[in-house]
Design a protein around this motif. Structure first.
Motif, mmCIF file in Angstrom:
data_model
loop_
_atom_site.group_PDB
_atom_site.id
_atom_site.type_symbol
_atom_site.label_atom_id
_atom_site.label_comp_id
_atom_site.label_asym_id
_atom_site.label_seq_id
_atom_site.Cartn_x
_atom_site.Cartn_y
_atom_site.Cartn_z
ATOM 1 N N PHE A 14 8.602 2.497 6.340
ATOM 2 C CA PHE A 14 8.409 3.241 5.097
ATOM 3 C C PHE A 14 7.297 4.284 5.213
ATOM 4 O O PHE A 14 6.891 4.858 4.195
ATOM 5 C CB PHE A 14 8.091 2.279 3.956
ATOM 6 C CG PHE A 14 9.253 1.416 3.557
ATOM 7 C CD1 PHE A 14 10.384 1.972 2.980
ATOM 8 C CD2 PHE A 14 9.217 0.048 3.774
ATOM 9 C CE1 PHE A 14 11.459 1.188 2.614
ATOM 10 C CE2 PHE A 14 10.284 -0.745 3.405
ATOM 11 C CZ PHE A 14 11.410 -0.182 2.828
ATOM 12 N N LEU A 58 7.489 -1.117 -1.659
ATOM 13 C CA LEU A 58 8.604 -0.735 -0.800
ATOM 14 C C LEU A 58 8.871 -1.886 0.158
ATOM 15 O O LEU A 58 7.980 -2.272 0.927
ATOM 16 C CB LEU A 58 8.276 0.529 -0.005
ATOM 17 C CG LEU A 58 7.775 1.748 -0.786
ATOM 18 C CD1 LEU A 58 7.446 2.890 0.181
ATOM 19 C CD2 LEU A 58 8.817 2.205 -1.809
ATOM 20 N N ILE A 59 10.083 -2.432 0.137
ATOM 21 C CA ILE A 59 10.369 -3.593 0.975
ATOM 22 C C ILE A 59 11.678 -3.437 1.732
ATOM 23 O O ILE A 59 12.667 -2.913 1.224
ATOM 24 C CB ILE A 59 10.409 -4.892 0.146
ATOM 25 C CG1 ILE A 59 11.515 -4.859 -0.918
ATOM 26 C CG2 ILE A 59 9.058 -5.148 -0.509
ATOM 27 C CD1 ILE A 59 11.690 -6.189 -1.651
ATOM 28 N N ALA A 74 6.693 -2.726 7.547
ATOM 29 C CA ALA A 74 6.086 -1.634 6.788
ATOM 30 C C ALA A 74 6.178 -0.293 7.494
ATOM 31 O O ALA A 74 6.198 0.759 6.840
ATOM 32 C CB ALA A 74 4.624 -1.973 6.493
ATOM 33 N N THR A 109 3.292 -1.618 0.849
ATOM 34 C CA THR A 109 4.303 -2.019 1.820
ATOM 35 C C THR A 109 3.858 -3.328 2.463
ATOM 36 O O THR A 109 2.676 -3.685 2.412
ATOM 37 C CB THR A 109 4.501 -0.947 2.905
ATOM 38 O OG1 THR A 109 3.241 -0.664 3.531
ATOM 39 C CG2 THR A 109 5.059 0.343 2.307
ATOM 40 N N ALA A 131 6.667 6.851 2.098
ATOM 41 C CA ALA A 131 5.409 6.709 1.351
ATOM 42 C C ALA A 131 4.636 8.019 1.304
ATOM 43 O O ALA A 131 3.944 8.302 0.316
ATOM 44 C CB ALA A 131 4.556 5.606 1.969
ATOM 45 N N TYR A 186 -0.013 -6.811 4.487
ATOM 46 C CA TYR A 186 0.474 -5.772 3.599
ATOM 47 C C TYR A 186 -0.511 -4.622 3.550
ATOM 48 O O TYR A 186 -1.677 -4.757 3.942
ATOM 49 C CB TYR A 186 0.746 -6.323 2.199
ATOM 50 C CG TYR A 186 -0.463 -6.796 1.416
ATOM 51 C CD1 TYR A 186 -1.070 -5.975 0.463
ATOM 52 C CD2 TYR A 186 -0.993 -8.063 1.604
ATOM 53 C CE1 TYR A 186 -2.165 -6.408 -0.275
ATOM 54 C CE2 TYR A 186 -2.085 -8.504 0.873
ATOM 55 C CZ TYR A 186 -2.664 -7.679 -0.070
ATOM 56 O OH TYR A 186 -3.747 -8.103 -0.799
#
Length: 300
Positions: free
Chosen positions: A47, A37-38, A44, A61, A51, A19
């Motif tokens: 995003f 944020l998923i 990740a 993320t 972000a 993460y």
């Protein structure tokens, strides 16, 4: 606040989860909690653009197990199917590891299904959940046809490989309106029409088709648990997605929760800014997300 991500790993049962944290966790508080944020199976990377427009928050993320940097170590390996409840436990462990209390969550697609599972199982960990187009197809009025279509895609993957199955999946996601009787039995489109391989390479470890498709799309939300949760749940749909299956599932879930869905700019991937070659409207999408995450003074 810096937007450069700091990467971490977390040992979970049967996996090592990766993460990223943008900002300082110590800056998160009740007035502006950390924002997770998923997606699923999107990792990740998807995003990155979104972000970059949310620099007023601590943004976290992660790569769901079996995707990106999050390696599975369970006995089933990459070919074992995963469930939203399994992902929910990973998310619980991740949020607890952050050590900042309850977080806000923006969850997209399969991530939205996992977010609903998380709130049902661990409601105290999430202040607000924005669930964007959760493809829980067994909630739509034509759920028999929709679920049969998903099962047919999985059977095609097991028998013919990624190309033919992904072609069917893309066609299903593009279908507008209720599925007609017999939809699942119709021949799928030519994989070559989507630039997909026509030959079966023998692998069955695709994160979407092999690991997450059945568990995600077949998930039945626990509406009693969701109604009892202190979490503020916002179902979101894309302006351009009206009539598509994931959007229709979002509308159906919102109706069961007694709310109206929030309409976000663009489509199912409206937050994307070129990731995976896809483009939405990430800046207005971020503006809408920031607005939705800020409840009105009345609490409505």
């Amino acid at each position: 606040m810096t937007t450069k991500p700091e990467s971490h790993t977390l040992d979970a049962p049967g996996a090592t989860l990766a993460y990223d944290v943008r900002g300082e966790l110590r800056d998160a508080d009740e007035g502006r909690p950390a924002l997770l944020l998923i997606g699923s199976p999107m990792d990740a990377v998807g995003f990155t653009t979104l972000a970059s427009y949310l620099t007023d928050r601590v943004v976290v993320t992660y790569d769901p197990r079996g995707t990106g940097r999050s390696v599975r170590t369970d006995d089933e390996g990459a070919e074992g199917e995963l469930t939203p409840d399994r992902h929910a436990e990973d998310l619980r462990q991740l949020i607890e590891a952050l050590g900042v209390g309850a977080v806000d969550v923006f969850a997209s697609s399969g991530g939205a299904v996992n977010g609903l599972a998380l709130v049902a199982r661990h409601p105290g960990l999430v202040r607000t959940l924005v669930a964007h187009e959760p493809p829980a197809v067994r909630t739509v009025p034509d759920h028999e046809q929709a679920w049969a279509a998903v099962q047919g895609i999985h059977r095609t993957y097991q028998s013919q490989g990624m190309g033919p199955a992904m072609a069917k999946f893309i066609a299903l996601t593009m279908q507008k309106g209720p599925l007609p009787d017999g939809y699942a039995d119709a021949p799928g489109p030519d994989p070559a029409d989507f630039g997909l391989p026509t030959e079966d390479d023998g692998s069955r470890d695709d994160a979407l088709l092999g690991q997450n498709l059945l568990g995600c799309c077949g998930y039945r939300p626990d509406f009693d648990a969701l109604a009892a949760a202190p979490t503020r749940i916002v179902i979101a749909v894309g302006k351009e997605s009206e009539g598509e299956l994931a959007s229709r599932a979002g509308v159906a879930i919102a109706e069961r929760l007694g709310t109206a869905p929030e309409v976000f700019p663009s489509h199912h991937g409206g937050f994307l800014g070129g990731e995976y070659g896809q483009h939405g409207e990430p800046e207005p999408f971020a503006t809408k997300l920031r607005e939705v995450l800020t409840p009105s003074p009345s609490g409505a």
